[in-house]
Write a protein that holds these residues in place. Structure first.
Motif, mmCIF file in Angstrom:
data_model
loop_
_atom_site.group_PDB
_atom_site.id
_atom_site.type_symbol
_atom_site.label_atom_id
_atom_site.label_comp_id
_atom_site.label_asym_id
_atom_site.label_seq_id
_atom_site.Cartn_x
_atom_site.Cartn_y
_atom_site.Cartn_z
ATOM 1 N N PHE A 1 0.835 -1.197 0.000
ATOM 2 C CA PHE A 1 0.000 0.000 0.000
ATOM 3 C C PHE A 1 0.873 1.252 0.000
ATOM 4 N N ALA A 2 1.977 1.230 0.779
ATOM 5 C CA ALA A 2 2.903 2.363 0.807
ATOM 6 C C ALA A 2 3.580 2.551 -0.547
ATOM 7 N N LEU A 3 3.897 1.444 -1.213
ATOM 8 C CA LEU A 3 4.499 1.525 -2.547
ATOM 9 C C LEU A 3 3.551 2.206 -3.523
ATOM 10 N N LEU A 4 2.290 1.875 -3.415
ATOM 11 C CA LEU A 4 1.275 2.494 -4.264
ATOM 12 C C LEU A 4 1.156 3.984 -3.965
ATOM 13 N N LEU A 5 1.109 4.329 -2.679
ATOM 14 C CA LEU A 5 0.994 5.743 -2.300
ATOM 15 C C LEU A 5 2.223 6.540 -2.705
ATOM 16 N N LEU A 6 3.410 5.924 -2.608
ATOM 17 C CA LEU A 6 4.643 6.601 -2.983
ATOM 18 C C LEU A 6 4.652 6.954 -4.466
ATOM 19 N N ASP A 7 4.220 6.016 -5.285
ATOM 20 C CA ASP A 7 4.198 6.280 -6.727
ATOM 21 C C ASP A 7 3.155 7.339 -7.069
ATOM 22 N N LEU A 8 1.989 7.247 -6.438
ATOM 23 C CA LEU A 8 0.941 8.232 -6.704
ATOM 24 C C LEU A 8 1.336 9.610 -6.185
ATOM 25 N N GLY A 9 1.961 9.644 -5.003
ATOM 26 C CA GLY A 9 2.350 10.915 -4.402
ATOM 27 C C GLY A 9 3.455 11.625 -5.147
ATOM 28 N N THR A 10 4.338 10.870 -5.794
ATOM 29 C CA THR A 10 5.456 11.477 -6.527
ATOM 30 C C THR A 10 5.188 11.550 -8.024
ATOM 31 N N SER A 11 3.986 11.118 -8.431
ATOM 32 C CA SER A 11 3.610 11.115 -9.854
ATOM 33 C C SER A 11 4.598 10.318 -10.706
ATOM 34 N N GLY A 12 5.132 9.249 -10.130
ATOM 35 C CA GLY A 12 6.010 8.358 -10.876
ATOM 36 C C GLY A 12 7.343 8.970 -11.266
ATOM 37 N N LYS A 13 7.880 9.860 -10.419
ATOM 38 C CA LYS A 13 9.162 10.494 -10.737
ATOM 39 C C LYS A 13 10.319 9.683 -10.163
ATOM 40 N N GLY A 14 11.489 9.828 -10.765
ATOM 41 C CA GLY A 14 12.692 9.161 -10.287
ATOM 42 C C GLY A 14 13.363 9.980 -9.201
ATOM 43 N N GLY A 15 14.671 9.837 -9.088
ATOM 44 C CA GLY A 15 15.400 10.594 -8.083
ATOM 45 C C GLY A 15 15.846 9.727 -6.925
ATOM 46 N N LEU A 16 16.926 10.146 -6.279
ATOM 47 C CA LEU A 16 17.518 9.364 -5.199
ATOM 48 C C LEU A 16 16.579 9.226 -4.004
ATOM 49 N N GLY A 17 15.852 10.299 -3.663
ATOM 50 C CA GLY A 17 14.944 10.261 -2.522
ATOM 51 C C GLY A 17 13.872 9.203 -2.684
ATOM 52 N N ASN A 18 13.248 9.159 -3.867
ATOM 53 C CA ASN A 18 12.221 8.151 -4.128
ATOM 54 C C ASN A 18 12.818 6.747 -4.119
ATOM 55 N N TYR A 19 14.043 6.642 -4.622
ATOM 56 C CA TYR A 19 14.712 5.336 -4.661
ATOM 57 C C TYR A 19 14.977 4.826 -3.246
ATOM 58 N N ILE A 20 15.393 5.711 -2.364
ATOM 59 C CA ILE A 20 15.619 5.326 -0.962
ATOM 60 C C ILE A 20 14.304 4.903 -0.310
ATOM 61 N N GLY A 21 13.224 5.618 -0.621
ATOM 62 C CA GLY A 21 11.915 5.248 -0.095
ATOM 63 C C GLY A 21 11.510 3.850 -0.518
ATOM 64 N N ILE A 22 11.758 3.520 -1.772
ATOM 65 C CA ILE A 22 11.457 2.175 -2.271
ATOM 66 C C ILE A 22 12.321 1.144 -1.560
ATOM 67 N N CYS A 23 13.584 1.477 -1.310
ATOM 68 C CA CYS A 23 14.487 0.557 -0.602
ATOM 69 C C CYS A 23 13.994 0.273 0.816
ATOM 70 N N VAL A 24 13.449 1.292 1.486
ATOM 71 C CA VAL A 24 12.906 1.103 2.835
ATOM 72 C C VAL A 24 11.721 0.137 2.792
ATOM 73 N N ILE A 25 10.856 0.306 1.811
ATOM 74 C CA ILE A 25 9.705 -0.591 1.666
ATOM 75 C C ILE A 25 10.169 -2.014 1.390
ATOM 76 N N VAL A 26 11.185 -2.152 0.546
ATOM 77 C CA VAL A 26 11.728 -3.469 0.223
ATOM 78 C C VAL A 26 12.305 -4.129 1.478
ATOM 79 N N ALA A 27 12.959 -3.343 2.337
ATOM 80 C CA ALA A 27 13.490 -3.884 3.588
ATOM 81 C C ALA A 27 12.361 -4.444 4.459
ATOM 82 N N SER A 28 11.235 -3.748 4.490
ATOM 83 C CA SER A 28 10.089 -4.247 5.266
ATOM 84 C C SER A 28 9.553 -5.543 4.680
ATOM 85 N N PHE A 29 9.631 -5.690 3.348
ATOM 86 C CA PHE A 29 9.237 -6.947 2.709
ATOM 87 C C PHE A 29 10.142 -8.093 3.169
ATOM 88 N N GLY A 30 11.438 -7.803 3.350
ATOM 89 C CA GLY A 30 12.366 -8.824 3.822
ATOM 90 C C GLY A 30 12.000 -9.323 5.214
#
Length: 419
Positions: free
Chosen positions: A99-128
């Motif tokens: 759900f957070a992954l979905l909100l992150l993409d919607l909130g950033t309008s699908g933009k790249g950048g290091l900040g968004n990448y770190i956010g995705i990494c945090v979500i991936v860590a929670s998946f682990g």
């Protein structure tokens, strides 16, 4: 414990709920990996957003330490854990993460950048962390039940890849010519993943513990000294008296050591199986297979084919004549898979896409087949607590194999100018 079981009147073959339990196990398996599989399948989207960050390799490398660290702690403390709480925590983490992954993409309008990448990494860590809770907890729980439950659960795990791969191909074709079509497809099946994680929470919390055959096996495990099933039995309306055991911690430690030594070949089988698979999938398929007639579809098709055969092969052991039970045979087949590594290297360098698809099919086929054969054969002959502990040990070996395979996957980049 003072639980008694009338074996003559309450044999598992006479209890209702086995078909339903098999279906629920399948869905629980689907939910155990669908969130993480979604991350792998949308690799083409993340390569578009983060072309310099090697997302398929980096995200996998972020995921694994959290999974291994968590399962190591849980396997060590397994005899004291509330399995019900452990599994529910895992599925809730999966749900919140997707759900957070979905909100992150919607909130950033699908933009790249290091900040968004770190956010995705945090979500991936929670998946682990969620993966370690769920896979170890559920496989440990099912290890003292009938083998069909583990087979169905493992088939569901593989089905997550097949389902998401198929949906990915459909959405890629449907939205290919639309403005920002790639992102729209990604949003759709991340939403699907979120729904399935919520469904798993409901099924495990309210449906699975009340099935008669599940109550039978858990009550039997409790009568054999298992403490991990108490909360699940309580949820099913069965009360177990508390009991203190002298030197329980020392007994459990010795038991786990003995279990590992007795089953070291099975542990190596599952470990080496995933070392080989993850040294190729998915990083090599995305970054090292070159450009062919399928163009941008090529890595997506390769991943889908691997997931499909992984799923199909998990039903093959149900045919008893082709189920591999020999411990020596399992080790020989496991070691022979290392020949796939040079095969993939030379096929990527000199072969065409047809040969690569054939190799990927064999990779998925052997991965799923060996996984089911090992995890259904190893717990046989053990009582509830030992079977549960062995299930957690084997999951630890599985996740360790994935981690080492992911590390080896980076070696394919040696000499690559993009590294």
């Amino acid at each position: 414990m003072t639980i008694t079981i009338d074996e003559s009147s309450r044999s598992p073959t006479r209890l209702e709920g086995k078909p339903g339990a098999i279906v629920v196990c399948w869905i629980l398996g689907l939910g155990s990996l669908i969130s993480w599989t979604s991350m792998l399948i949308i690799g083409d989207y993340y390569y578009q957003l983060f072309p310099k960050y090697h997302p398929s390799r980096v995200l996998t490398l972020v995921y694994q330490p959290f999974a291994i660290g968590t399962i190591a702690i849980l396997a060590y403390k397994g005899e004291k854990l509330n399995t019900r709480k452990r599994n529910l925590v895992g599925y809730v983490l999966f749900f919140l993460g997707t759900f957070a992954l979905l909100l992150l993409d919607l909130g950033t309008s699908g933009k790249g950048g290091l900040g968004n990448y770190i956010g995705i990494c945090v979500i991936v860590a929670s998946f682990g962390v969620a993966d370690a809770n769920v896979q170890g907890g559920v496989i440990g729980d099912l290890s003292f039940m009938c083998p069909e439950f583990i087979q169905s659960y493992l088939a569901g795990v593989a089905a997550s890849g097949t389902l998401i791969s198929g949906l990915r191909l459909v959405t890629k074709a449907a939205f290919e010519h639309f403005n920002n079509g790639l992102r729209k497809g990604v949003i759709l099946f991340v939403a699907v993943s979120t729904f399935f994680e919520f469904l798993c929470i409901i099924l495990y919390a309210f449906i699975f513990p009340k099935l008669p055959i599940v109550k039978y096996y858990r009550a039997k495990a409790a009568s054999e000294g298992s403490k991990t099933v108490t909360a699940d039995l309580a949820a099913a309306g069965i009360t177990t008296p508390s009991e203190s055991v002298d030197d329980a911690k020392q007994v459990e430690k010795l038991s786990k050591k003995k279990l590992f030594i007795e089953n070291i070949d099975y542990a190596l089988d599952i470990y080496l199986t995933y070392v080989v698979t993850l040294s190729i999938f998915p990083g090599f398929l995305y970054e090292n297979t070159g450009t062919h007639n399928l163009g941008s579809w090529y890595p997506t098709v390769l991943v889908a084919v691997c997931n499909l055969w992984d799923f199909i092969s998990r039903y093959i052991p149900l045919i008893k004549k082709v189920e591999l039970k020999s411990r020596k045979g399992l080790m020989i087949v496991t070691l022979s898979r290392f020949l796939l590594i040079p095969c993939f290297y030379f096929t990527a360098k000199y072969g065409d896409q047809g040969w690569m698809i054939l190799l990927v099919s064999f990779l998925g086929l052997t991965n799923g087949y060996l996984t089911v054969c090992v995890l259904t054969a190893a717990p046989k002959g053990y009582k509830g607590p030992e079977a549960n502990a062995l299930g957690n040990i084997l999951v630890l070996c599985l996740l360790s194999g994935i981690f080492f395979g992911v590390v080896l996957d980076w070696l394919w980049l040696i000499g690559n100018s993009g590294f």
